[in-house]
Design an enzyme around this catalytic site. Structure first.
Site, PDB file in Angstrom:
ATOM      1  N   HIS A  44       0.995  -1.205  -0.001  1.00  0.00           N
ATOM      2  CA  HIS A  44       0.057   0.037  -0.008  1.00  0.00           C
ATOM      3  C   HIS A  44       0.894   1.210   0.035  1.00  0.00           C
ATOM      4  O   HIS A  44       0.621   2.121  -0.635  1.00  0.00           O
ATOM      5  CB  HIS A  44      -0.842  -0.156   1.352  1.00  0.00           C
ATOM      6  CG  HIS A  44      -1.856  -1.140   1.360  1.00  0.00           C
ATOM      7  ND1 HIS A  44      -1.835  -1.918   2.477  1.00  0.00           N
ATOM      8  CD2 HIS A  44      -2.906  -1.591   0.679  1.00  0.00           C
ATOM      9  CE1 HIS A  44      -2.761  -2.981   2.202  1.00  0.00           C
ATOM     10  NE2 HIS A  44      -3.574  -2.380   1.413  1.00  0.00           N
ATOM     11  N   SER A 213      -2.640  -7.999   3.146  1.00  0.00           N
ATOM     12  CA  SER A 213      -3.203  -7.681   4.392  1.00  0.00           C
ATOM     13  C   SER A 213      -3.644  -9.210   5.102  1.00  0.00           C
ATOM     14  O   SER A 213      -3.357  -9.546   6.357  1.00  0.00           O
ATOM     15  CB  SER A 213      -4.370  -7.022   4.336  1.00  0.00           C
ATOM     16  OG  SER A 213      -4.193  -5.755   4.343  1.00  0.00           O
ATOM     17  N   ARG A 214      -3.774 -10.101   4.288  1.00  0.00           N
ATOM     18  CA  ARG A 214      -4.339 -11.473   4.754  1.00  0.00           C
ATOM     19  C   ARG A 214      -3.070 -12.196   4.878  1.00  0.00           C
ATOM     20  O   ARG A 214      -3.332 -13.389   5.722  1.00  0.00           O
ATOM     21  CB  ARG A 214      -4.978 -12.037   3.516  1.00  0.00           C
ATOM     22  CG  ARG A 214      -6.364 -11.575   3.148  1.00  0.00           C
ATOM     23  CD  ARG A 214      -7.329 -12.388   2.445  1.00  0.00           C
ATOM     24  NE  ARG A 214      -8.661 -12.073   2.515  1.00  0.00           N
ATOM     25  CZ  ARG A 214      -9.303 -11.130   1.471  1.00  0.00           C
ATOM     26  NH1 ARG A 214      -8.687 -10.772   0.409  1.00  0.00           N
ATOM     27  NH2 ARG A 214     -10.485 -10.861   1.543  1.00  0.00           N
TER      28      ARG A 214
HETATM   29  P1  AMP Z   1      -6.387  -3.742  -0.364  1.00  0.00           P
HETATM   30  O1  AMP Z   1      -6.123  -2.944   0.872  1.00  0.00           O
HETATM   31  O2  AMP Z   1      -5.988  -5.065  -0.285  1.00  0.00           O
HETATM   32  O3  AMP Z   1      -7.856  -3.575  -0.967  1.00  0.00           O
HETATM   33  O4  AMP Z   1      -5.439  -3.051  -1.347  1.00  0.00           O
HETATM   34  C1  AMP Z   1      -5.559  -1.725  -1.954  1.00  0.00           C
HETATM   35  C2  AMP Z   1      -4.783  -1.419  -3.042  1.00  0.00           C
HETATM   36  O5  AMP Z   1      -3.390  -1.839  -2.608  1.00  0.00           O
HETATM   37  C3  AMP Z   1      -5.095  -1.996  -4.041  1.00  0.00           C
HETATM   38  O6  AMP Z   1      -4.640  -1.555  -5.410  1.00  0.00           O
HETATM   39  C4  AMP Z   1      -3.913  -3.375  -4.184  1.00  0.00           C
HETATM   40  O7  AMP Z   1      -3.746  -3.952  -5.580  1.00  0.00           O
HETATM   41  C5  AMP Z   1      -2.814  -2.592  -3.807  1.00  0.00           C
HETATM   42  N1  AMP Z   1      -1.905  -3.832  -3.015  1.00  0.00           N
HETATM   43  C6  AMP Z   1      -2.124  -4.704  -2.040  1.00  0.00           C
HETATM   44  N2  AMP Z   1      -0.989  -5.650  -1.891  1.00  0.00           N
HETATM   45  C7  AMP Z   1      -0.066  -4.928  -2.777  1.00  0.00           C
HETATM   46  C8  AMP Z   1       1.454  -5.250  -3.036  1.00  0.00           C
HETATM   47  N3  AMP Z   1       1.839  -6.318  -2.341  1.00  0.00           N
HETATM   48  N4  AMP Z   1       1.987  -4.566  -4.044  1.00  0.00           N
HETATM   49  C9  AMP Z   1       1.272  -3.465  -4.798  1.00  0.00           C
HETATM   50  N5  AMP Z   1       0.036  -3.181  -4.318  1.00  0.00           N
HETATM   51  C10 AMP Z   1      -0.654  -3.547  -3.538  1.00  0.00           C
END
Ligand code: AMP
Length: 323
Positions: A44, A213-214
């Site tokens: 993030h 996050s998981r």
């Molecule tokens: P989430 O909180 O999982 O909904 O993710 C929010 C944003 O962060 C989304 O655009 C995800 O694709 C991005 N994201 C999550 N994990 C990663 C990662 N390891 N590398 C790059 N972007 C990420």
């Protein structure tokens, strides 16, 4: 242990507060926006860092969007911890002060309630839902959409609401959720939304595991074993780039064997090769176009997390055009 100072970032709970902030920006100033579900990590932060670097203002949202979860999924146990998130942002800003310049800040965290985001009310039962929802046909159907039928309807709906509330000039999304980037880009184009979408490469740990996050659900032993997902994709990519293997059956076998030989409890939901633009399923990689390899794998949880015994991890790799 010394208490670390936290960044002083306003946390806005309502659309009205967010709009008031947005109105205070000059019309010519750029606004970067990073939508998240929180429990922030370096993945993030790379998106947020990109926004800080490229824009006059940066807004992030933290919202665990119920409409993208199926009733059987981890909506209730999804990690939520604003203190943790504030600390991650603070540490990042401190570590990157030199590149970013000391004036750079996150202007606000938008952290609305479900009621704020769903003015018509919200229920998990799709047949009882009321009000406006957004669907992006075609690209929402394969891969994650096939396994999680209302997932992209939930994503497209919440992203539209967030775009309407923030009115950003550029929104940042991670390649980690590659189908999501295709769905959002298609939606922005087809609904004539006035913003840019920028995709940021997947951030991995030193062993190749995509940050998520998981990952919090996994024991340290599992965290080291699941690096086989990345290894399996690299081996398959090597077969394509070095041995010119283009048969999807052969490339898939490399992936599945690498994963199941690491731990027989790893349960492959899908391993798939798709066209990089349409996301259509392919049986042969066209070296002129390349393709996307993507996967979802269930792995055993650490014993003390939630009711579900397994965590579903997703990952992907872009196979480039070779000629
Ligand atoms: P989430 O909180 O999982 O909904 O993710 C929010 C944003 O962060 C989304 O655009 C995800 O694709 C991005 N994201 C999550 N994990 C990663 C990662 N390891 N590398 C790059 N972007 C990420």
């Amino acid at each position: 242990m010394a208490v670390k100072e936290k960044a002083d970032i306003p946390v806005l709970r309502t659309v009205a507060e967010l709009r008031a902030l947005r109105r205070s920006f000059a019309p010519e100033e750029s606004v970067g926006f990073v939508p998240t579900m929180g429990y922030l990590h370096e993945g993030h932060m790379t998106l947020i860092g990109r926004s800080l670097e490229k824009n006059d203002h940066t807004i992030i949202s933290i919202f665990v969007n119920p409409s993208q979860f199926a009733p059987t999924e981890d909506l209730d146990t999804y990690p939520r911890d604003l203190d943790h998130d504030m600390q991650v942002i603070t540490d990042y800003l401190r570590e990157h002060e030199h590149e970013l310049g000391s004036g750079k800040k996150v202007d606000a965290i938008f952290k609305p309630t479900v009621e704020e985001m769903y003015p018509s009310g919200f229920t998990m039962d799709i047949s009882q839902q009321r009000g406006a929802f957004v669907e992006v046909l075609g690209v929402s159907n394969p891969l994650e959409g096939k396994k999680r039928p209302s997932f992209f309807r939930g994503v497209a709906t919440v992203v539209t609401k967030l775009f309407n509330a923030v009115n950003p000039t550029t929104a940042y999304f991670g390649q980690k959720d590659i189908q999501q980037t295709v769905v959002v880009k298609t939606m922005v184009r087809d609904l004539l939304m006035d913003l840019h979408v920028e995709v940021v490469p997947t951030v991995r740990n030193e062993h190749g595991l995509a940050l998520s996050s998981r990952n919090k659900y996994l024991s340290s032993e599992m965290l080291s074993q699941v690096t086989c997902l990345y290894r399996s994709m690299k081996l398959s990519l090597d077969a394509y780039t070095k041995n010119s293997t283009t048969s999807v059956d052969a490339l898939t076998q490399i992936v599945t064997e690498t994963i199941t030989s690491t731990n027989s409890q790893f349960r492959i939901d899908y391993v798939s090769f798709n066209d990089p633009e349409t996301l259509d399923y392919i049986t042969e990689v066209d070296p002129k176009k390349g393709c996307i390899l993507s996967m979802a794998v269930y792995v055993p949880n650490s014993l003390n997390v939630g009711e579900s015994q397994e965590t579903r991890l997703i990952d992907n790799m872009i196979f480039p055009a070779l000629s």
